[in-house]
Scaffold this motif. Structure first.
Motif, PDB file in Angstrom:
ATOM      1  N   UNK A 145     125.069  68.157 -41.461  1.00  0.00           N
ATOM      2  CA  UNK A 145     126.388  68.774 -41.424  1.00  0.00           C
ATOM      3  C   UNK A 145     126.619  69.482 -42.749  1.00  0.00           C
ATOM      4  N   UNK A 146     127.029  70.727 -42.660  1.00  0.00           N
ATOM      5  CA  UNK A 146     127.315  71.531 -43.852  1.00  0.00           C
ATOM      6  C   UNK A 146     128.806  71.806 -43.917  1.00  0.00           C
ATOM      7  N   UNK A 147     129.390  71.673 -45.096  1.00  0.00           N
ATOM      8  CA  UNK A 147     130.814  71.939 -45.283  1.00  0.00           C
ATOM      9  C   UNK A 147     131.022  72.823 -46.503  1.00  0.00           C
ATOM     10  N   UNK A 148     132.122  73.560 -46.493  1.00  0.00           N
ATOM     11  CA  UNK A 148     132.464  74.428 -47.615  1.00  0.00           C
ATOM     12  C   UNK A 148     133.832  75.029 -47.378  1.00  0.00           C
ATOM     13  N   UNK A 149     134.225  75.965 -48.225  1.00  0.00           N
ATOM     14  CA  UNK A 149     135.532  76.603 -48.053  1.00  0.00           C
ATOM     15  C   UNK A 149     135.478  78.042 -48.538  1.00  0.00           C
ATOM     16  N   UNK A 150     136.472  78.807 -48.083  1.00  0.00           N
ATOM     17  CA  UNK A 150     136.585  80.208 -48.482  1.00  0.00           C
ATOM     18  C   UNK A 150     138.074  80.563 -48.592  1.00  0.00           C
ATOM     19  N   UNK A 151     138.436  81.277 -49.631  1.00  0.00           N
ATOM     20  CA  UNK A 151     139.813  81.709 -49.815  1.00  0.00           C
ATOM     21  C   UNK A 151     140.113  82.889 -48.894  1.00  0.00           C
ATOM     22  N   UNK A 152     141.269  82.861 -48.239  1.00  0.00           N
ATOM     23  CA  UNK A 152     141.680  83.953 -47.356  1.00  0.00           C
ATOM     24  C   UNK A 152     143.182  84.146 -47.501  1.00  0.00           C
ATOM     25  N   UNK A 153     143.589  85.303 -48.054  1.00  0.00           N
ATOM     26  CA  UNK A 153     145.006  85.581 -48.311  1.00  0.00           C
ATOM     27  C   UNK A 153     145.603  84.426 -49.130  1.00  0.00           C
ATOM     28  N   UNK A 154     146.610  83.764 -48.589  1.00  0.00           N
ATOM     29  CA  UNK A 154     147.258  82.676 -49.325  1.00  0.00           C
ATOM     30  C   UNK A 154     146.837  81.296 -48.822  1.00  0.00           C
ATOM     31  N   UNK A 155     145.790  81.256 -48.022  1.00  0.00           N
ATOM     32  CA  UNK A 155     145.350  79.969 -47.480  1.00  0.00           C
ATOM     33  C   UNK A 155     143.871  79.745 -47.808  1.00  0.00           C
ATOM     34  N   UNK A 156     143.407  78.545 -47.479  1.00  0.00           N
ATOM     35  CA  UNK A 156     142.003  78.195 -47.687  1.00  0.00           C
ATOM     36  C   UNK A 156     141.383  77.818 -46.345  1.00  0.00           C
ATOM     37  N   UNK A 157     140.316  78.500 -45.986  1.00  0.00           N
ATOM     38  CA  UNK A 157     139.619  78.213 -44.739  1.00  0.00           C
ATOM     39  C   UNK A 157     138.533  77.176 -44.983  1.00  0.00           C
TER      40      UNK A 157
END
Length: 226
Positions: A145-157
């Motif tokens: 399982x791979x996890x991570x995040x990405x910034x998008x506008x004013x939220x975090x995906x």
């Protein structure tokens, strides 16, 4: 006598090495996607099925989708793409036929129609930050399982993906980045979780290993020589 033994050993070694490299990838890759929320879920795009031969060539039917009241009701085939994943090129044909000749041949990077994720720079995990990978169990099967995040506008995906052990080094991946990070694992599921907007986008990839019909196999072999 010694030279004869060495020659036989060489033949066995070559045949063994060749059989390992020519893994049986013949079959069908099914691609699905959906968008879901607390209110329910619906298909994001219609199901796509790619045909793959043992030489890592791919057939993709380029279709024009028909919708009615927001639902997919059918599709018209516009043309057929023959994709050589080893050389990174594709050819466009007007229809299926062993004697058909392509009206266009270009690099995959220049492919404007149909599916685009075969391009090197197109990847669901591109620019995803802080990627972490660990072992997990899903439906009694071992996965990464791979996890991570990405910034998008004013939220975090939030991003998560499930990578199967087999088939290894499959030529078509919905995330080439994750396949490489897991030593050739097969990326089955990618989820993009947007809690701020109560939305989850899911992409699924599944492979059915199967001998191709002789008619399709002959066409793909003929097109590989064009």
């Amino acid at each position: 006598m010694l030279s004869k033994f060495c020659y036989i050993f060489f033949l066995l070694f070559v045949n063994s090495t060749f059989s390992q490299k020519l893994e049986n990838f013949s079959g069908y890759l099914t691609l699905q996607s959906e968008i879901s929320s607390s209110k329910g879920s619906e298909a994001l795009t219609p199901v796509s099925i790619l045909t793959i031969d043992n030489y890592k060539n791919v057939l993709e039917f380029n279709v024009k989708l028909k919708r009615f009241n927001g639902e997919f009701i059918g599709a018209d085939t516009l043309n057929v793409f023959f994709i050589n994943t080893e050389k990174g090129i594709y050819s466009a044909y007007k229809k299926m036929g062993i004697d058909e000749k392509p009206y266009l041949t270009e690099s995959i990077e220049n492919k404007k129609e149909g599916l685009s994720f075969l391009q090197k720079d197109v990847d669901f995990f591109a620019d995803v930050q802080n990627i972490k990978i660990k072992d997990t169990i899903l439906n009694r099967t071992k996965y990464k399982i791979a996890t991570g995040f990405k910034k998008a506008d004013n939220s975090e995906l939030r991003y998560e993906a499930y990578i199967a052990n087999t088939p290894r080094y499959f030529p078509v991946q919905i995330s080439k980045i994750l396949s490489k990070l897991t030593d050739g694992g097969f990326v089955e599921i990618v989820r993009i979780i947007d809690n701020a907007n109560d939305r989850i986008i899911t992409f699924r990839s599944s492979f059915e290993k199967k001998d191709l019909p002789k008619s399709i196999d002959k066409i793909m072999k003929a097109w590989s020589r064009n």
